[in-house]
Design a protein around this motif. Structure first.
Motif, PDB file in Angstrom:
ATOM      1  N   UNK A   1      10.529  -7.487  -1.094  1.00  0.00           N
ATOM      2  CA  UNK A   1      10.541  -7.958  -2.478  1.00  0.00           C
ATOM      3  C   UNK A   1      11.136  -9.356  -2.564  1.00  0.00           C
ATOM      4  N   UNK A   2      12.217  -9.585  -1.819  1.00  0.00           N
ATOM      5  CA  UNK A   2      12.825 -10.921  -1.820  1.00  0.00           C
ATOM      6  C   UNK A   2      11.843 -11.965  -1.299  1.00  0.00           C
ATOM      7  N   UNK A   3      11.014 -11.576  -0.324  1.00  0.00           N
ATOM      8  CA  UNK A   3      10.030 -12.511   0.207  1.00  0.00           C
ATOM      9  C   UNK A   3       8.986 -12.866  -0.850  1.00  0.00           C
ATOM     10  N   UNK A   4       8.677 -11.924  -1.736  1.00  0.00           N
ATOM     11  CA  UNK A   4       7.714 -12.219  -2.794  1.00  0.00           C
ATOM     12  C   UNK A   4       8.182 -13.359  -3.688  1.00  0.00           C
ATOM     13  N   UNK A   5       9.505 -13.494  -3.811  1.00  0.00           N
ATOM     14  CA  UNK A   5      10.052 -14.559  -4.646  1.00  0.00           C
ATOM     15  C   UNK A   5       9.804 -15.941  -4.054  1.00  0.00           C
TER      16      UNK A   5
ATOM     17  N   UNK B   1       0.826  -1.205   0.000  1.00  0.00           N
ATOM     18  CA  UNK B   1       0.000   0.000   0.000  1.00  0.00           C
ATOM     19  C   UNK B   1       0.861   1.256   0.000  1.00  0.00           C
ATOM     20  N   UNK B   2       1.945   1.226   0.780  1.00  0.00           N
ATOM     21  CA  UNK B   2       2.835   2.384   0.832  1.00  0.00           C
ATOM     22  C   UNK B   2       3.557   2.566  -0.495  1.00  0.00           C
ATOM     23  N   UNK B   3       3.949   1.467  -1.118  1.00  0.00           N
ATOM     24  CA  UNK B   3       4.610   1.546  -2.417  1.00  0.00           C
ATOM     25  C   UNK B   3       3.676   2.165  -3.461  1.00  0.00           C
ATOM     26  N   UNK B   4       2.409   1.758  -3.456  1.00  0.00           N
ATOM     27  CA  UNK B   4       1.436   2.335  -4.392  1.00  0.00           C
ATOM     28  C   UNK B   4       1.271   3.830  -4.134  1.00  0.00           C
TER      29      UNK B   4
ATOM     30  N   UNK C   1      11.216   0.987  -7.718  1.00  0.00           N
ATOM     31  CA  UNK C   1      10.464   1.979  -6.957  1.00  0.00           C
ATOM     32  C   UNK C   1      10.467   1.687  -5.469  1.00  0.00           C
ATOM     33  N   UNK C   2      10.614   0.425  -5.107  1.00  0.00           N
ATOM     34  CA  UNK C   2      10.771   0.084  -3.694  1.00  0.00           C
ATOM     35  C   UNK C   2      12.060   0.693  -3.141  1.00  0.00           C
ATOM     36  N   UNK C   3      13.139   0.587  -3.900  1.00  0.00           N
ATOM     37  CA  UNK C   3      14.416   1.174  -3.481  1.00  0.00           C
ATOM     38  C   UNK C   3      14.277   2.694  -3.362  1.00  0.00           C
ATOM     39  N   UNK C   4      13.592   3.311  -4.301  1.00  0.00           N
ATOM     40  CA  UNK C   4      13.387   4.758  -4.243  1.00  0.00           C
ATOM     41  C   UNK C   4      12.528   5.156  -3.047  1.00  0.00           C
ATOM     42  N   UNK C   5      11.520   4.345  -2.742  1.00  0.00           N
ATOM     43  CA  UNK C   5      10.639   4.651  -1.611  1.00  0.00           C
ATOM     44  C   UNK C   5      11.404   4.594  -0.296  1.00  0.00           C
TER      45      UNK C   5
END
Length: 257
Positions: free
Chosen positions: A235-239, A161-164, A217-221
């Motif tokens: 993100x790694x967990x999504x994998x 949600x925060x990323x969006x 964009x996660x890195x930018x956030x």
């Protein structure tokens, strides 16, 4: 908006080609083409044509009796589109600003934009320009996202949600434009004929990452303070688990009087 390191951006031509080649891209682009309702003899304007991804399909629809004008402000895109469409005499690619269309009054039967208005300075001014160049009854079809509608399944949904919110607030000039398009059309004196939402589902993380820019964009956030350091582990967990994400795209059709 946050300044973006050019090195962190994907190659724009390769990115647009990749999106167009996915099931998601092919699906919504076919819907846009259907909504345009092109006919032989039409003059069509592609606002922000990029490398010419959609010009050939429109040229086929209007036949040799029609005309397709691709417009883009990026010289590299104009050159690429011109090269790709060199064998189509009814297609012309022009450099230009969508805020000041290099097209005569009342000369256009159809127009389209595909994820362009979210980036321009003034979407309302672009719509006013379409109204100027539109023949009576001319139609414009617009495909624009609403980035707050990006959904990512995760045991930590707050990160998604925060990323969006970060993308819609900091990375895209008009990150929630999709929901506003119908109102902007009516305010520009256009008659809205339909509003359709498309919510493609991504089951493959690599495709979603490329199309939606998740990791970069996660890195930018994190760098901007929207997320805590270490959030990249999300993100790694999504994998490590079955993946599912969705995004929200509005397809709006409007006509000039």
């Amino acid at each position: 908006m946050i300044d973006i390191d050019p090195a962190s951006r994907p190659d724009p031509i390769a990115y647009l080609d990749h999106v167009a080649s996915t099931d998601v891209g092919r699906g919504y682009k076919r819907q846009v083409l259907d909504l345009l309702a092109l006919r032989p003899g039409h003059t069509v304007l592609d606002l922000g044509c990029g490398p010419g991804t959609d010009l050939a399909a429109m040229a086929d629809a209007v036949t040799s009796t029609g005309r397709v004008i691709g417009l883009d402000r990026d010289p590299a895109m104009v050159a690429e589109a011109g090269a790709r469409l060199a064998g189509r005499p009814q297609v012309e690619v022009r450099p230009g600003d969508v805020h000041e269309l290099p097209v005569a009054d009342r000369s256009i039967d159809r127009a389209r934009t595909d994820r362009v208005l979210q980036h321009v300075d003034d979407p309302a001014r672009v719509l006013a320009e379409f109204r100027r160049v539109a023949r009576p009854g001319a139609r414009i079809v617009m495909a624009e996202p609403d980035w707050e509608g990006m959904l990512i399944d995760s045991p930590c949904p707050d990160v998604g949600r925060t990323l969006a919110r970060f993308i819609s607030t900091e990375m895209v000039r008009h990150g929630t434009l999709g929901r506003s398009l119908a109102r902007l059309c009516e305010e520009a004196g256009l008659a809205v004929r339909s509003v359709v939402t498309v919510a493609p589902v991504f089951r493959d993380l690599a495709t979603a990452d490329h199309v939606l820019g998740l990791r970069r964009n996660l890195v930018r956030a994190v760098g901007a303070g929207y997320l805590e350091p270490g959030a990249e582990e999300w993100f790694d967990d999504l994998r490590s688990r079955p993946f599912l994400a969705s995004a929200l795209l509005f397809l709006v059709t409007a006509e000039a009087a």
